[in-house]
Design a protein around this motif. Structure first.
Motif, mmCIF file in Angstrom:
data_model
loop_
_atom_site.group_PDB
_atom_site.id
_atom_site.type_symbol
_atom_site.label_atom_id
_atom_site.label_comp_id
_atom_site.label_asym_id
_atom_site.label_seq_id
_atom_site.Cartn_x
_atom_site.Cartn_y
_atom_site.Cartn_z
ATOM 1 N N ALA A 75 7.487 -24.982 58.794
ATOM 2 C CA ALA A 75 8.032 -24.060 57.792
ATOM 3 C C ALA A 75 6.907 -23.356 57.038
ATOM 4 N N GLU A 76 5.810 -24.085 56.799
ATOM 5 C CA GLU A 76 4.658 -23.472 56.113
ATOM 6 C C GLU A 76 3.968 -22.462 57.025
ATOM 7 N N ARG A 77 3.854 -22.811 58.294
ATOM 8 C CA ARG A 77 3.238 -21.877 59.255
ATOM 9 C C ARG A 77 4.017 -20.557 59.268
ATOM 10 N N ILE A 78 5.345 -20.671 59.263
ATOM 11 C CA ILE A 78 6.188 -19.471 59.321
ATOM 12 C C ILE A 78 6.033 -18.641 58.055
ATOM 13 N N LYS A 79 6.007 -19.319 56.891
ATOM 14 C CA LYS A 79 5.832 -18.609 55.618
ATOM 15 C C LYS A 79 4.515 -17.832 55.600
ATOM 16 N N THR A 80 3.467 -18.482 56.103
ATOM 17 C CA THR A 80 2.142 -17.848 56.098
ATOM 18 C C THR A 80 2.120 -16.624 57.016
ATOM 19 N N ILE A 81 2.711 -16.751 58.202
ATOM 20 C CA ILE A 81 2.744 -15.607 59.131
ATOM 21 C C ILE A 81 3.566 -14.466 58.523
ATOM 22 N N ALA A 82 4.701 -14.811 57.911
ATOM 23 C CA ALA A 82 5.540 -13.768 57.305
ATOM 24 C C ALA A 82 4.787 -13.056 56.185
ATOM 25 N N ALA A 83 4.043 -13.831 55.377
ATOM 26 C CA ALA A 83 3.280 -13.220 54.277
ATOM 27 C C ALA A 83 2.205 -12.286 54.837
ATOM 28 N N LEU A 84 1.524 -12.732 55.883
ATOM 29 C CA LEU A 84 0.468 -11.895 56.470
ATOM 30 C C LEU A 84 1.076 -10.661 57.141
ATOM 31 N N ALA A 85 2.194 -10.843 57.837
ATOM 32 C CA ALA A 85 2.829 -9.694 58.507
ATOM 33 C C ALA A 85 3.267 -8.659 57.477
ATOM 34 N N SER A 86 3.795 -9.118 56.344
ATOM 35 C CA SER A 86 4.265 -8.169 55.324
ATOM 36 C C SER A 86 3.104 -7.391 54.715
ATOM 37 N N ARG A 87 1.900 -7.962 54.814
ATOM 38 C CA ARG A 87 0.714 -7.242 54.316
ATOM 39 C C ARG A 87 0.042 -6.422 55.419
ATOM 40 N N GLY A 88 0.678 -6.330 56.576
ATOM 41 C CA GLY A 88 0.136 -5.477 57.638
ATOM 42 C C GLY A 88 -0.791 -6.179 58.609
ATOM 43 N N TYR A 89 -0.762 -7.522 58.654
ATOM 44 C CA TYR A 89 -1.708 -8.259 59.490
ATOM 45 C C TYR A 89 -1.149 -8.683 60.848
ATOM 46 N N ALA A 90 0.012 -8.176 61.266
ATOM 47 C CA ALA A 90 0.510 -8.545 62.603
ATOM 48 C C ALA A 90 -0.511 -8.238 63.707
ATOM 49 N N PRO A 91 -1.265 -7.129 63.611
ATOM 50 C CA PRO A 91 -2.272 -6.861 64.653
ATOM 51 C C PRO A 91 -3.417 -7.884 64.679
ATOM 52 N N SER A 92 -3.442 -8.789 63.697
ATOM 53 C CA SER A 92 -4.521 -9.783 63.632
ATOM 54 C C SER A 92 -4.075 -11.186 64.011
ATOM 55 N N MET A 93 -2.828 -11.337 64.463
ATOM 56 C CA MET A 93 -2.335 -12.696 64.734
ATOM 57 C C MET A 93 -1.820 -12.832 66.167
ATOM 58 N N VAL A 94 -2.022 -14.026 66.722
ATOM 59 C CA VAL A 94 -1.404 -14.397 68.000
ATOM 60 C C VAL A 94 -0.750 -15.762 67.829
ATOM 61 N N LEU A 95 0.188 -16.072 68.735
ATOM 62 C CA LEU A 95 1.002 -17.285 68.580
ATOM 63 C C LEU A 95 0.799 -18.255 69.753
ATOM 64 N N ALA A 96 0.939 -19.546 69.466
ATOM 65 C CA ALA A 96 0.900 -20.578 70.509
ATOM 66 C C ALA A 96 1.241 -21.929 69.889
ATOM 67 N N HIS A 97 1.257 -22.960 70.757
ATOM 68 C CA HIS A 97 1.553 -24.326 70.308
ATOM 69 C C HIS A 97 0.342 -25.263 70.402
ATOM 70 N N ASP A 98 -0.700 -24.886 71.174
ATOM 71 C CA ASP A 98 -1.753 -25.844 71.525
ATOM 72 C C ASP A 98 -1.121 -27.073 72.198
ATOM 73 N N ALA A 99 -0.057 -26.825 72.962
ATOM 74 C CA ALA A 99 0.653 -27.933 73.624
ATOM 75 C C ALA A 99 0.043 -28.187 75.003
ATOM 76 N N ASN A 100 0.644 -29.084 75.740
ATOM 77 C CA ASN A 100 0.169 -29.430 77.082
ATOM 78 C C ASN A 100 1.303 -30.180 77.758
ATOM 79 N N CYS A 101 1.180 -30.373 79.068
ATOM 80 C CA CYS A 101 2.172 -31.179 79.787
ATOM 81 C C CYS A 101 1.816 -32.657 79.754
ATOM 82 N N PHE A 102 0.537 -32.954 79.571
ATOM 83 C CA PHE A 102 0.092 -34.349 79.419
ATOM 84 C C PHE A 102 -1.267 -34.341 78.741
ATOM 85 N N ILE A 103 -1.439 -35.264 77.801
ATOM 86 C CA ILE A 103 -2.731 -35.445 77.131
ATOM 87 C C ILE A 103 -3.066 -36.929 77.183
#
Ligand SMILES: [Zn+2]
Length: 328
Positions: free
Chosen positions: A241-269
């Motif tokens: 929920a905090e990650r989403i709030k931060t992205i929304a705040a940055l996007a509203s200030r015009g920073y969408a061109p500066s962000m990319v999304l991912a999970h840093d997940a894997n199929c096995f670690i």
């Protein structure tokens, strides 16, 4: 035609589609699995599982993952080639070193002014991965990876970062740097890369999304780097929920061109041994490839982020990152 190298060969940048900018297929140390893996590693079952997971991701509309698994995280390209041959997902792989503190001994005695006085061997090795292919395969790395876990790097970590920067200058390959949100290692990375003359628009500050400090994040973005909002599902580092709030705040200030999304997940670690499946189900149930598509994108839209801004983060920014020398 502007292309980027993937495990199956060059892909036109216009065909990357929705892209997750930091996902591993496996995090699996070769020494660990060879010596202690007999009770938890089943090669055939895990390869089949990875193909199933990637195909499910493709069915959800994600066509490309960017995999920064390098030495230190268990890069083994022949296994990834088997998987890439059986899924339509483009897998883009990296070169570099995943080290928090100590330089591997294999580089400690070789290099300018050292016992074996040769040009920086990391630049030689990383460049070969990019220009010729990795370990005798035809698979070429498309980007560079290093770590800046602390604000004050050890001499070894700094030598790696400078070797990464010099390889970037030689090859044009973009850079991803693992950073720690609490230590704000992104600042140190930007300082070192700036000193080395790196094009900061070709730098992604990985795990920037572990921080909700808008001053830190906008300071980085204003210098031209991409912010990796890339650990969705890893709530222990920063709740979703905090990650989403931060992205929304940055996007509203015009920073969408500066962000990319991912999970840093894997199929096995291999960090959890035989307890892998239970630990993940209990501690991080959303830490998988489909969480962003299923849960995060709807939540971002609810938080006021527009579909156009999502397209910028998931399609346009990855293309820009992998575009060499304005050739797009
Ligand atoms: Zn990672």
């Amino acid at each position: 035609m502007a292309v980027v190298e993937s495990v199956r060969g060059p892909v036109e940048l216009g065909n990357l589609g929705q892209t997750l900018m930091h996902e591993h297929v496996f995090v699996l140390s070769t020494e660990h699995v060879q010596n202690y893996g007999s009770d938890w590693w089943d090669e055939e079952a895990r390869v089949a599982d990875a193909i199933t997971k990637l195909n499910a991701l493709y069915a959800k509309g994600i066509h490309t993952i960017v995999d920064p698994t390098v030495w230190g995280l268990g890069r083994y390209i022949p296994r990834i080639q088997r998987i890439a041959a059986q899924t339509p997902v483009n897998i883009i792989v990296a070169t570099g070193l995943y080290v928090y503190e100590e330089l591997p001994q294999q580089y400690a005695y070789r290099g300018p002014g050292l016992m074996i006085d040769i040009p920086e061997p990391m630049v030689t090795d990383f460049s070969r991965d990019i220009t010729e292919g990795i370990a005798g395969t035809a698979v070429k790395a498309a980007f560079l990876k290093c770590c800046m876990e602390t604000a004050e790097p050890t001499p070894g970590v700094e030598r790696i970062a400078r070797a990464i920067a010099r390889t970037h200058l030689e090859t044009g390959a973009p850079i991803t740097v693992h950073t720690s949100g609490p230590h704000q290692g992104g600042r140190t990375a930007v300082r070192i890369f700036t000193e080395e003359g790196v094009d900061l628009s070709k730098v992604m500050i990985g795990h920037a999304g572990d921080s909700n400090d808008l001053d830190y994040l906008t300071e980085l973005a204003d210098q031209g780097v991409l912010l990796g909002m890339d650990r969705f599902g890893l709530d222990l580092f920063n709740p979703g929920a905090e990650r989403i709030k931060t992205i929304a705040a940055l996007a509203s200030r015009g920073y969408a061109p500066s962000m990319v999304l991912a999970h840093d997940a894997n199929c096995f670690i291999d960090y959890f041994g035989a307890a892998h499946d239970e630990v993940r189900a209990a501690a991080a149930p959303n830490w998988h490839y489909e969480h962003i598509t299923d849960d995060v994108l709807p939540a971002l839209l609810d938080a006021g982020v527009t579909q156009a801004q999502i397209d910028t983060m998931m399609v346009e920014n990855p293309v820009r990152y992998f575009t060499r020398g304005g050739a797009a």
